[in-house]
Design a protein around this motif. Structure first.
Motif, PDB file in Angstrom:
ATOM      1  N   SER A 389       0.855  -1.190   0.000  1.00 46.58           N
ATOM      2  CA  SER A 389       0.000   0.000   0.000  1.00 46.58           C
ATOM      3  C   SER A 389       0.885   1.231   0.000  1.00 46.58           C
ATOM      4  O   SER A 389       1.879   1.292   0.712  1.00 46.58           O
ATOM      5  CB  SER A 389      -0.929   0.022   1.223  1.00 46.58           C
ATOM      6  OG  SER A 389      -0.188   0.141   2.421  1.00 46.58           O
ATOM      7  N   VAL A 390       0.535   2.205  -0.815  1.00 39.38           N
ATOM      8  CA  VAL A 390       1.257   3.466  -0.906  1.00 39.38           C
ATOM      9  C   VAL A 390       0.235   4.589  -0.756  1.00 39.38           C
ATOM     10  O   VAL A 390      -0.752   4.632  -1.488  1.00 39.38           O
ATOM     11  CB  VAL A 390       2.003   3.612  -2.239  1.00 39.38           C
ATOM     12  CG1 VAL A 390       2.656   4.986  -2.334  1.00 39.38           C
ATOM     13  CG2 VAL A 390       3.050   2.514  -2.394  1.00 39.38           C
ATOM     14  N   SER A 391       0.474   5.471   0.203  1.00 41.19           N
ATOM     15  CA  SER A 391      -0.459   6.570   0.462  1.00 41.19           C
ATOM     16  C   SER A 391       0.329   7.867   0.570  1.00 41.19           C
ATOM     17  O   SER A 391       1.247   7.974   1.376  1.00 41.19           O
ATOM     18  CB  SER A 391      -1.243   6.312   1.758  1.00 41.19           C
ATOM     19  OG  SER A 391      -2.025   7.438   2.104  1.00 41.19           O
ATOM     20  N   ILE A 392      -0.024   8.844  -0.263  1.00 38.97           N
ATOM     21  CA  ILE A 392       0.580  10.172  -0.197  1.00 38.97           C
ATOM     22  C   ILE A 392      -0.554  11.163  -0.010  1.00 38.97           C
ATOM     23  O   ILE A 392      -1.372  11.367  -0.910  1.00 38.97           O
ATOM     24  CB  ILE A 392       1.377  10.496  -1.467  1.00 38.97           C
ATOM     25  CG1 ILE A 392       2.493   9.457  -1.670  1.00 38.97           C
ATOM     26  CG2 ILE A 392       1.976  11.892  -1.379  1.00 38.97           C
ATOM     27  CD1 ILE A 392       3.286   9.658  -2.944  1.00 38.97           C
ATOM     28  N   THR A 393      -0.648  11.749   1.156  1.00 40.53           N
ATOM     29  CA  THR A 393      -1.769  12.632   1.487  1.00 40.53           C
ATOM     30  C   THR A 393      -1.332  14.057   1.802  1.00 40.53           C
ATOM     31  O   THR A 393      -2.151  14.874   2.201  1.00 40.53           O
ATOM     32  CB  THR A 393      -2.553  12.074   2.679  1.00 40.53           C
ATOM     33  OG1 THR A 393      -1.686  11.958   3.815  1.00 40.53           O
ATOM     34  CG2 THR A 393      -3.138  10.710   2.364  1.00 40.53           C
ATOM     35  N   GLY A 394      -0.061  14.354   1.658  1.00 45.62           N
ATOM     36  CA  GLY A 394       0.406  15.701   1.938  1.00 45.62           C
ATOM     37  C   GLY A 394       1.882  15.831   1.625  1.00 45.62           C
ATOM     38  O   GLY A 394       2.554  14.866   1.246  1.00 45.62           O
ATOM     39  N   GLY A 395       2.400  17.048   1.794  1.00 43.27           N
ATOM     40  CA  GLY A 395       3.802  17.287   1.554  1.00 43.27           C
ATOM     41  C   GLY A 395       4.125  17.500   0.093  1.00 43.27           C
ATOM     42  O   GLY A 395       3.251  17.546  -0.771  1.00 43.27           O
ATOM     43  N   LYS A 396       5.415  17.615  -0.177  1.00 42.96           N
ATOM     44  CA  LYS A 396       5.923  17.803  -1.527  1.00 42.96           C
ATOM     45  C   LYS A 396       6.784  16.601  -1.877  1.00 42.96           C
ATOM     46  O   LYS A 396       7.767  16.318  -1.189  1.00 42.96           O
ATOM     47  CB  LYS A 396       6.737  19.084  -1.609  1.00 42.96           C
ATOM     48  CG  LYS A 396       7.313  19.380  -2.981  1.00 42.96           C
ATOM     49  CD  LYS A 396       8.128  20.665  -2.954  1.00 42.96           C
ATOM     50  CE  LYS A 396       8.742  20.959  -4.311  1.00 42.96           C
ATOM     51  NZ  LYS A 396       9.571  22.199  -4.276  1.00 42.96           N
ATOM     52  N   VAL A 397       6.425  15.895  -2.919  1.00 45.53           N
ATOM     53  CA  VAL A 397       7.114  14.658  -3.287  1.00 45.53           C
ATOM     54  C   VAL A 397       7.565  14.757  -4.737  1.00 45.53           C
ATOM     55  O   VAL A 397       6.762  15.040  -5.629  1.00 45.53           O
ATOM     56  CB  VAL A 397       6.202  13.430  -3.110  1.00 45.53           C
ATOM     57  CG1 VAL A 397       6.959  12.152  -3.453  1.00 45.53           C
ATOM     58  CG2 VAL A 397       5.677  13.358  -1.672  1.00 45.53           C
TER      59      VAL A 397
END
Length: 796
Positions: A389-397
């Motif tokens: 599972s991969v979750s990106i919900t904020g920040g700068k990537v």
């Protein structure tokens, strides 16, 4: 024995409105009914030293028995008489010892005669702000522990003493803490067994690898302002854990540094050695520059089955791969889970084009990666982020192939991108790739943005993929973010790409279902844009009953999820949710409402069963059957249920059980029995499973005589002077076929005290239900098939 036949269960799924529902298990649904283990306390023996008292008379006698100093006298004759000149003692040996006081920033030494005590030394060093001396003095032991040193004791050998330092540091929330710390320098043991350590000044231990060895809790290392620790690694294995802190405010650039660059063998910079397991690693601050060995990660575990949770909350962390590595299971930062909540994280991979290196996560199926904030940059690895599972919900990537071959930006079974900031992927072959018919969801809040590099000939979203991809990030014709061909029927790819109108007021934005810890819940997700207050209360009405109230929503950016729990006989009931909000400009109070039911979710899955795995469809079908046959049983056997109106589960969606199905369930259920011992004459017991919004086991104790008390490992309720109930709540679905903890009751009546023990699996009740009636048999079969479906999907 007259048993009440009542049943309820649980499991977990999630469905987003507006797309085909996707079923997943929520994190907190893996918890099982807690078990209480009684462990006898091992008392530490107390050693009492016998004091030898000496009377004054004895002391005086001993003193008079001390041999007098042996001197020679020389007599010189003169004309005026004899003059006696004492002989010199210059040839007498005086034994001395060196006592060293190490206060972290320097040392102080004293020479002490053998048998005499040392003067207590108080450092006059001008310590940096936030650091001060903490008495007393200690001796460092070979095993990494410290022993208190009494400066009044006689000195009989050279002694090296260390102290603690009071250190003020900033926590992630901006508040300060001030623990007493042991310092790390060249005199420190390489085994870290204490709770707190601090690095002060420049400490170069390039050939030293530290080992965290503290089972009582985490080892904490503070990097003081201006400090630098150079070492060859830190081992964190098994159940041990490590926290790293900086002394600066969370929003300041860290100055305390940790440099790891001389890692040997197959060992991580911080984490495992060889292919051993890794403990938990949390980085809360400081400036870390870590290079793992050529065959191991910079942080985490080098194994195809990685272990240990890695969490980065703050700090500046740069991780490098030392050389080429062609192993696909190797990650530069990898463990059971990798979570980045803040800080600046840079991962630099190998420039070798043959490398299969992963930057964050790993290839093992259990790995998860979550980014909620911070500034994350990935350069020059084959895969940027990979996990089940991969979750990106904020920040700068930013994921880039610079310096190497970026074959994929993100790979995972379940990929969720809730973009509150920006995500950019510059790939050579694939931007986002799903595995094994997984799900990909990409959405934004209006301020978020996603962009893909690469070329139009290479797909942004890779095949094979049989789920649903949906983009909700705003884009225009001159800001195209989608590349490749997506409508290839052979690949079963369905893509919904559209622009979302900005949300200007609070609205209901989605639904899901949760069956968790003995409760069946309908989730309502509310979108609350900036400037509006988050609702503290959501009101629910089920079948025109009195409104229920829920609070404390789960948050995900501007989305907040509230849950209304219902019983299994209410699966077809429409749940009405409502809340009010105040317009921040006009001050007007507005009411928003929405309706949803478990039946709606069931229909979404069953009407689109070709889009889901066999296990998912079987579980949803079992839920529908269970709700239908539960209603039929209650209608026949419960008069209170018959007196009220209910929305019926439709017969068109259920399974009609034939004799073979019934016989198969009966054969399996026959192995579940109840074992009760210790019931005396005059006491009766019955048990039931509660058919409500929570699965509970209830034991009823009744006596011919008055019961003065009942105690046991459950919630005890007095029903009358001669009847009590003991209840065990929240039985998870996967435990329905397992024996619960032995339930031990102590019943005290006028006839005396009796201990009764009960061992049973909840399915023992279902076994007793089978064959009691036609509806009872159908309910028992439905319940058991539901249990089987739960076990099947949890195995996948």
């Amino acid at each position: 024995m007259n048993f009440r036949k009542i049943i309820a269960t649980l499991v977990s799924m999630v469905m987003l409105v507006g797309i085909m529902p996707t079923m997943v298990f929520a994190d907190d649904e893996t918890a099982e009914t807690s078990e209480t283990t009684i462990v006898s306390e091992q008392e530490t023996p107390t050693v009492i030293e016998e004091e030898t008292e000496q009377s004054e008379e004895t002391v005086a006698t001993e003193q008079t028995q001390e041999p007098a100093a042996q001197t020679q006298e020389t007599t010189v004759e003169t004309g005026t008489g004899d003059i006696t000149i004492p002989a010199s003692n210059a040839n007498e040996d005086v034994v001395t010892h060196t006592v060293t006081f190490d206060y972290g920033f320097g040392t102080h030494t004293e020479t002490v005669e053998d048998g005499k005590s040392v003067n207590f030394y108080f450092p006059t060093y001008d310590f940096p702000d936030g650091i001060s001396f903490a008495a007393p003095w200690y001796i460092s032991n070979a095993d990494g522990s410290h022993s208190y040193y009494n400066t009044d004791d006689p000195v009989t050998s050279d002694i090296y003493l260390v102290c603690k330092l009071n250190v003020i540091y900033y926590k992630v929330d901006g508040n300060t803490n001030s623990p007493q710390c042991w310092f790390l320098n060249s005199s420190s043991s390489d085994i870290l067994t204490e709770e707190w350590y601090v690095v002060c000044g420049e400490v170069n231990l390039a050939d030293t690898r530290f080992t965290v060895s503290r089972s009582a809790g985490p080892v904490n290392i503070i990097l003081a302002s201006g400090s630098e620790l150079v070492c060859s690694g830190i081992t964190v294995e098994g159940s041990n854990s490590l926290n790293i802190w900086g002394c600066e405010r969370p929003d300041a650039d860290p100055t305390g540094r940790l440099v790891i660059d001389n890692v040997s063998g197959v060992s991580a910079g911080i984490g495992s050695t060889g292919t051993n397991s890794s403990g938990a690693i949390t980085i809360n601050g400081g400036k870390l520059e870590i290079t793992g060995s050529a065959n191991a990660p910079a942080i985490g575990c080098d194994s195809a089955d990685p272990s240990g949770a890695i969490t980065i909350n703050n700090g500046t962390i740069t991780c490098n791969n030392n050389g080429s590595d062609e192993r696909a299971d190797h990650a530069i930062i990898g463990g059971t889970s990798v979570t980045i909540n803040g800080g600046k994280v840079t991962v630099n991979g190998s420039s070798d084009s043959n490398s299969q290196l992963v930057a964050l996560g790993g290839a093992y199926p259990s790995v998860s990666v979550s980014i909620t904030g911070g500034d994350v940059s990935v350069n020059g690895t084959a895969v940027g982020i990979r996990g089940n599972s991969v979750s990106i919900t904020g920040g700068k990537v930013a994921v880039s192939g610079e310096g190497g071959s970026m074959t994929a930006g993100i790979i995972g079974n379940s990929i969720t991108l809730n973009l509150n900031n920006t995500l950019s992927i510059d790939h050579s072959e694939t931007g986002i790739k799903s595995l094994d018919l997984g799900s990909i969801a990409i959405r934004g809040t209006g301020s978020g943005k996603i962009s893909f590099g690469g070329t139009p000939s290479n797909p942004t979203v890779a095949h094979p993929f049989a789920g649903t991809v949906f983009f909700q990030t705003p884009y225009t014709d001159d800001e195209q973010i989608l590349y490749g061909t997506y409508n290839n029927a052979e690949e079963s790819i369905r893509l919904l790409a559209y622009e979302i109108s900005p949300v200007t007021r609070p609205i209901f934005s989605g639904h899901s279902i949760v069956l968790n810890e003995g409760q069946i819940g309908v989730n309502f997700t509310v979108c609350i844009p900036s400037g509006y207050s988050i609702p503290n209360v959501i009101n629910y009405t089920v079948n025109e009953s009195e409104p229920q109230v829920t609070t404390n929503p789960k948050s995900d950016g501007i989305f907040f999820t509230y849950t209304c729990y219902v019983s299994s006989t209410q699966m077809a009931e429409m749940v009405r949710a409502s809340f009010d909000y105040t317009d921040p400009v006009s001050g007007e109070i507005n009411i928003v409402s929405n309706n949803y039911s478990v039946l709606q979710y069931v229909n979404e899955i069953l009407n689109n069963r070709d889009s889901y795995s066999e296990q998912v469809v079987s579980l949803v079908q079992a839920i529908a059957d269970y709700g239908y046959y539960a209603q039929a049983y209650m209608q026949e056997h419960n008069s209170a249920y018959r007196r009220t109106s209910h929305t019926a589960m439709p017969s068109s969606i259920i399974t009609a059980y034939n004799d073979d199905m019934k016989q198969a369930a009966a054969t399996d259920l026959s192995g579940y029995e109840v074992c009760v011992s210790g019931i005396p004459t005059g006491i009766r017991m019955t048990y039931s499973l509660v058919f409500d919004s929570s699965t509970s086991l209830r034991l009823y104790v009744r006596s011919n005589d008055a019961i003065s008390s009942v105690t046991g490992n459950g919630e005890v309720t007095k029903l009358s002077d001669s009847a009590y109930m003991i209840e065990i709540e929240g039985i998870a679905a996967q435990r329905l076929g397992s024996d619960l903890d032995t339930i031990s009751l102590t019943v005290v009546t006028e006839a005396g005290s009796n201990t009764i023990t009960v061992d049973l699996a909840p399915l023992a009740y279902v076994n007793a239900l089978y064959g009691t009636s036609a509806t009872g048999t159908d309910l028992a079969v439905a319940f058991y098939r539901y249990y089987e479906a739960v076990i099947a999907i949890r195995g996948n």
